[in-house]
Motif scaffolding. Structure first.
Motif, mmCIF file in Angstrom:
data_model
loop_
_atom_site.group_PDB
_atom_site.id
_atom_site.type_symbol
_atom_site.label_atom_id
_atom_site.label_comp_id
_atom_site.label_asym_id
_atom_site.label_seq_id
_atom_site.Cartn_x
_atom_site.Cartn_y
_atom_site.Cartn_z
ATOM 1 N N TYR A 60 13.579 -9.077 -3.125
ATOM 2 C CA TYR A 60 13.140 -7.677 -3.172
ATOM 3 C C TYR A 60 12.870 -7.170 -4.580
ATOM 4 N N MET A 61 12.217 -7.974 -5.405
ATOM 5 C CA MET A 61 11.793 -7.512 -6.735
ATOM 6 C C MET A 61 10.537 -6.662 -6.561
ATOM 7 N N GLY A 62 10.567 -5.427 -7.045
ATOM 8 C CA GLY A 62 9.383 -4.591 -6.954
ATOM 9 C C GLY A 62 9.342 -3.577 -8.083
ATOM 10 N N VAL A 63 8.188 -3.481 -8.742
ATOM 11 C CA VAL A 63 7.993 -2.497 -9.820
ATOM 12 C C VAL A 63 6.873 -1.550 -9.376
ATOM 13 N N ALA A 64 7.045 -0.254 -9.629
ATOM 14 C CA ALA A 64 6.055 0.755 -9.226
ATOM 15 C C ALA A 64 4.667 0.372 -9.731
ATOM 16 N N TYR B 23 3.368 0.951 -13.243
ATOM 17 C CA TYR B 23 4.258 0.561 -14.349
ATOM 18 C C TYR B 23 4.368 -0.948 -14.537
ATOM 19 N N ARG B 24 3.499 -1.695 -13.874
ATOM 20 C CA ARG B 24 3.581 -3.163 -13.982
ATOM 21 C C ARG B 24 3.040 -3.634 -15.324
ATOM 22 N N ARG B 25 3.421 -4.857 -15.685
ATOM 23 C CA ARG B 25 2.989 -5.496 -16.941
ATOM 24 C C ARG B 25 3.445 -4.713 -18.174
ATOM 25 N N ARG B 26 4.608 -4.073 -18.050
ATOM 26 C CA ARG B 26 5.202 -3.393 -19.219
ATOM 27 C C ARG B 26 6.593 -3.937 -19.502
ATOM 28 N N GLY B 27 6.961 -5.012 -18.832
ATOM 29 C CA GLY B 27 8.257 -5.628 -19.103
ATOM 30 C C GLY B 27 9.391 -5.157 -18.206
ATOM 31 N N ILE B 28 9.096 -4.268 -17.246
ATOM 32 C CA ILE B 28 10.170 -3.747 -16.393
ATOM 33 C C ILE B 28 10.691 -4.833 -15.445
ATOM 34 N N GLY B 29 9.780 -5.605 -14.857
ATOM 35 C CA GLY B 29 10.206 -6.706 -13.985
ATOM 36 C C GLY B 29 11.065 -7.704 -14.748
ATOM 37 N N THR B 30 10.684 -7.977 -15.991
ATOM 38 C CA THR B 30 11.463 -8.899 -16.828
ATOM 39 C C THR B 30 12.874 -8.364 -17.050
ATOM 40 N N LEU B 31 12.990 -7.059 -17.336
ATOM 41 C CA LEU B 31 14.318 -6.459 -17.538
ATOM 42 C C LEU B 31 15.187 -6.616 -16.294
ATOM 43 N N ALA C 41 8.995 -16.775 -3.815
ATOM 44 C CA ALA C 41 8.039 -15.961 -4.576
ATOM 45 C C ALA C 41 6.750 -15.770 -3.786
ATOM 46 N N ARG C 42 6.277 -14.540 -3.751
ATOM 47 C CA ARG C 42 4.931 -14.331 -3.222
ATOM 48 C C ARG C 42 3.966 -15.100 -4.122
ATOM 49 N N GLU C 43 2.928 -15.680 -3.528
ATOM 50 C CA GLU C 43 1.976 -16.441 -4.362
ATOM 51 C C GLU C 43 1.405 -15.569 -5.465
ATOM 52 N N SER C 44 1.234 -14.270 -5.202
ATOM 53 C CA SER C 44 0.663 -13.364 -6.200
ATOM 54 C C SER C 44 1.613 -13.135 -7.383
ATOM 55 N N ALA C 45 2.897 -13.482 -7.220
ATOM 56 C CA ALA C 45 3.882 -13.257 -8.291
ATOM 57 C C ALA C 45 4.366 -14.570 -8.921
ATOM 58 N N GLY D 284 3.178 -16.508 -11.187
ATOM 59 C CA GLY D 284 3.083 -16.562 -12.650
ATOM 60 C C GLY D 284 4.241 -15.843 -13.328
ATOM 61 N N PHE D 285 4.675 -14.748 -12.716
ATOM 62 C CA PHE D 285 5.802 -13.982 -13.259
ATOM 63 C C PHE D 285 7.059 -14.852 -13.283
ATOM 64 N N TYR D 286 7.356 -15.500 -12.173
ATOM 65 C CA TYR D 286 8.584 -16.305 -12.116
ATOM 66 C C TYR D 286 8.447 -17.577 -12.969
ATOM 67 N N ARG D 287 7.274 -18.178 -12.976
ATOM 68 C CA ARG D 287 7.076 -19.362 -13.838
ATOM 69 C C ARG D 287 7.345 -19.000 -15.291
ATOM 70 N N LYS D 288 6.852 -17.852 -15.696
ATOM 71 C CA LYS D 288 7.035 -17.418 -17.080
ATOM 72 C C LYS D 288 8.520 -17.307 -17.426
ATOM 73 N N HIS D 289 9.342 -17.062 -16.419
ATOM 74 C CA HIS D 289 10.775 -16.916 -16.660
ATOM 75 C C HIS D 289 11.569 -18.158 -16.293
HETATM 76 C C1 LIG Z 1 6.025 -9.241 -9.717
HETATM 77 C C2 LIG Z 1 6.511 -7.962 -10.425
HETATM 78 C C3 LIG Z 1 7.923 -7.628 -9.962
HETATM 79 C C4 LIG Z 1 6.488 -8.218 -11.933
HETATM 80 O O1 LIG Z 1 6.976 -7.045 -12.589
HETATM 81 P P1 LIG Z 1 6.293 -6.545 -13.965
HETATM 82 O O2 LIG Z 1 7.095 -5.409 -14.479
HETATM 83 O O3 LIG Z 1 4.852 -6.290 -13.728
HETATM 84 O O4 LIG Z 1 6.458 -7.833 -14.875
HETATM 85 P P2 LIG Z 1 6.517 -7.928 -16.485
HETATM 86 O O5 LIG Z 1 5.727 -6.849 -17.102
HETATM 87 O O6 LIG Z 1 7.946 -8.030 -16.886
HETATM 88 O O7 LIG Z 1 5.758 -9.330 -16.682
HETATM 89 C C5 LIG Z 1 6.163 -10.280 -17.627
HETATM 90 C C6 LIG Z 1 5.161 -11.392 -17.654
HETATM 91 O O8 LIG Z 1 5.114 -12.059 -16.386
HETATM 92 C C7 LIG Z 1 3.767 -12.404 -16.089
HETATM 93 N N1 LIG Z 1 3.361 -11.716 -14.871
HETATM 94 C C8 LIG Z 1 3.774 -10.508 -14.412
HETATM 95 N N2 LIG Z 1 3.246 -10.255 -13.201
HETATM 96 C C9 LIG Z 1 2.471 -11.312 -12.915
HETATM 97 C C10 LIG Z 1 1.663 -11.635 -11.799
HETATM 98 N N3 LIG Z 1 1.573 -10.841 -10.721
HETATM 99 N N4 LIG Z 1 0.985 -12.818 -11.819
HETATM 100 C C11 LIG Z 1 1.083 -13.648 -12.888
HETATM 101 N N5 LIG Z 1 1.854 -13.392 -13.966
HETATM 102 C C12 LIG Z 1 2.528 -12.236 -13.975
HETATM 103 C C13 LIG Z 1 2.922 -12.036 -17.258
HETATM 104 O O9 LIG Z 1 2.854 -13.155 -18.108
HETATM 105 C C14 LIG Z 1 3.714 -10.946 -17.895
HETATM 106 O O10 LIG Z 1 3.512 -10.853 -19.252
HETATM 107 P P3 LIG Z 1 2.163 -10.159 -19.834
HETATM 108 O O11 LIG Z 1 2.025 -8.831 -19.165
HETATM 109 O O12 LIG Z 1 2.463 -10.078 -21.296
HETATM 110 O O13 LIG Z 1 1.054 -11.094 -19.496
HETATM 111 C C15 LIG Z 1 5.545 -6.763 -10.138
HETATM 112 O O14 LIG Z 1 4.243 -7.144 -10.500
HETATM 113 C C16 LIG Z 1 5.526 -6.273 -8.706
HETATM 114 O O15 LIG Z 1 6.341 -5.433 -8.327
HETATM 115 N N6 LIG Z 1 4.576 -6.787 -7.887
HETATM 116 C C17 LIG Z 1 4.411 -6.309 -6.502
HETATM 117 C C18 LIG Z 1 5.579 -6.677 -5.622
HETATM 118 C C19 LIG Z 1 5.861 -8.163 -5.672
HETATM 119 O O16 LIG Z 1 4.974 -8.986 -5.477
HETATM 120 N N7 LIG Z 1 7.139 -8.500 -5.911
HETATM 121 C C20 LIG Z 1 7.569 -9.873 -5.982
HETATM 122 C C21 LIG Z 1 7.903 -10.368 -4.636
HETATM 123 S S1 LIG Z 1 8.383 -12.099 -4.671
#
Ligand SMILES: CC(C)(COP(=O)(O)OP(=O)(O)OC[C@H]1O[C@@H](n2cnc3c(N)ncnc32)[C@H](O)[C@@H]1OP(=O)(O)O)[C@@H](O)C(=O)NCCC(=O)NCCS
Length: 128
Positions: free
Chosen positions: A55-59, A62-70, A91-95, A97-102
């Motif tokens: 249940y990771m979700g950012v408004a 406000y995405r791509r500002r580091g909130i998900g990372t925090l 992980a959703r396929e759309s996310a 890259g986010f998890y790989r980065k971490h």
């Molecule tokens: C996935 C999610 C939680 C990431 O939160 P976020 O605050 O946007 O993430 P961050 O800003 O901390 O991202 C850090 C890095 O991760 C990567 N990243 C973030 N979201 C990404 C995405 N959707 N696809 C690929 N890479 C991604 C980027 O490299 C990003 O750094 P950059 O912005 O400098 O390129 C957010 O996009 C979200 O809520 N998505 C919709 C709901 C969802 O899919 N949740 C996950 C369910 S498994």
């Protein structure tokens, strides 16, 4: 926030964003200075030493500002403090890259949600 980010976009009803594990999980919220919620995430244990993030979700605005990372790093710290040696998640396929980065690695296909949201199983070993 969970419902808004993970259920409403797929026309799922309120309440569909919860499950019974909420009562025994750790929850982390990101809030702004007015205490409005900007993002959420949940951690629970699935076995000795193994925690799951869900249940990771950012408004949307406000995405791509580091909130998900925090949130993710905060949940990992919590998992470590509670004795986890690894974290698993779907992980959703759309996310992906986010998890790989971490530091998460794909281990195989995960569940299909609502017949259209494909997931990938991922794991990360925690460093002590
Ligand atoms: C996935 C999610 C939680 C990431 O939160 P976020 O605050 O946007 O993430 P961050 O800003 O901390 O991202 C850090 C890095 O991760 C990567 N990243 C973030 N979201 C990404 C995405 N959707 N696809 C690929 N890479 C991604 C980027 O490299 C990003 O750094 P950059 O912005 O400098 O390129 C957010 O996009 C979200 O809520 N998505 C919709 C709901 C969802 O899919 N949740 C996950 C369910 S498994």
């Amino acid at each position: 926030m969970r419902w808004k980010t993970l259920r409403a976009p797929w026309n799922q009803p309120r309440g569909s964003e919860t499950d019974p594990l909420d009562a025994v999980s750790s929850h982390l919220l990101a809030v702004d200075s007015r205490e409005s919620i900007l993002g959420v995430g949940r951690l629970n244990f699935t076995a000795i030493g193994e925690a799951r993030i869900r249940y990771m979700g950012v408004a949307a605005g406000y995405r791509r500002r580091g909130i998900g990372t925090l949130i993710l790093c905060g949940l990992e710290q919590r998992a470590l403090a509670l004795g986890a040696v690894r974290i698993v998640l779907d992980a959703r396929e759309s996310a992906l890259g986010f998890y790989r980065k971490h530091g998460y690695t794909a281990t195989g296909p995960g569940p299909m949600l609502f017949n259209r949201i494909a997931h990938v199983k991922m794991v990360k070993r925690l460093d002590r």
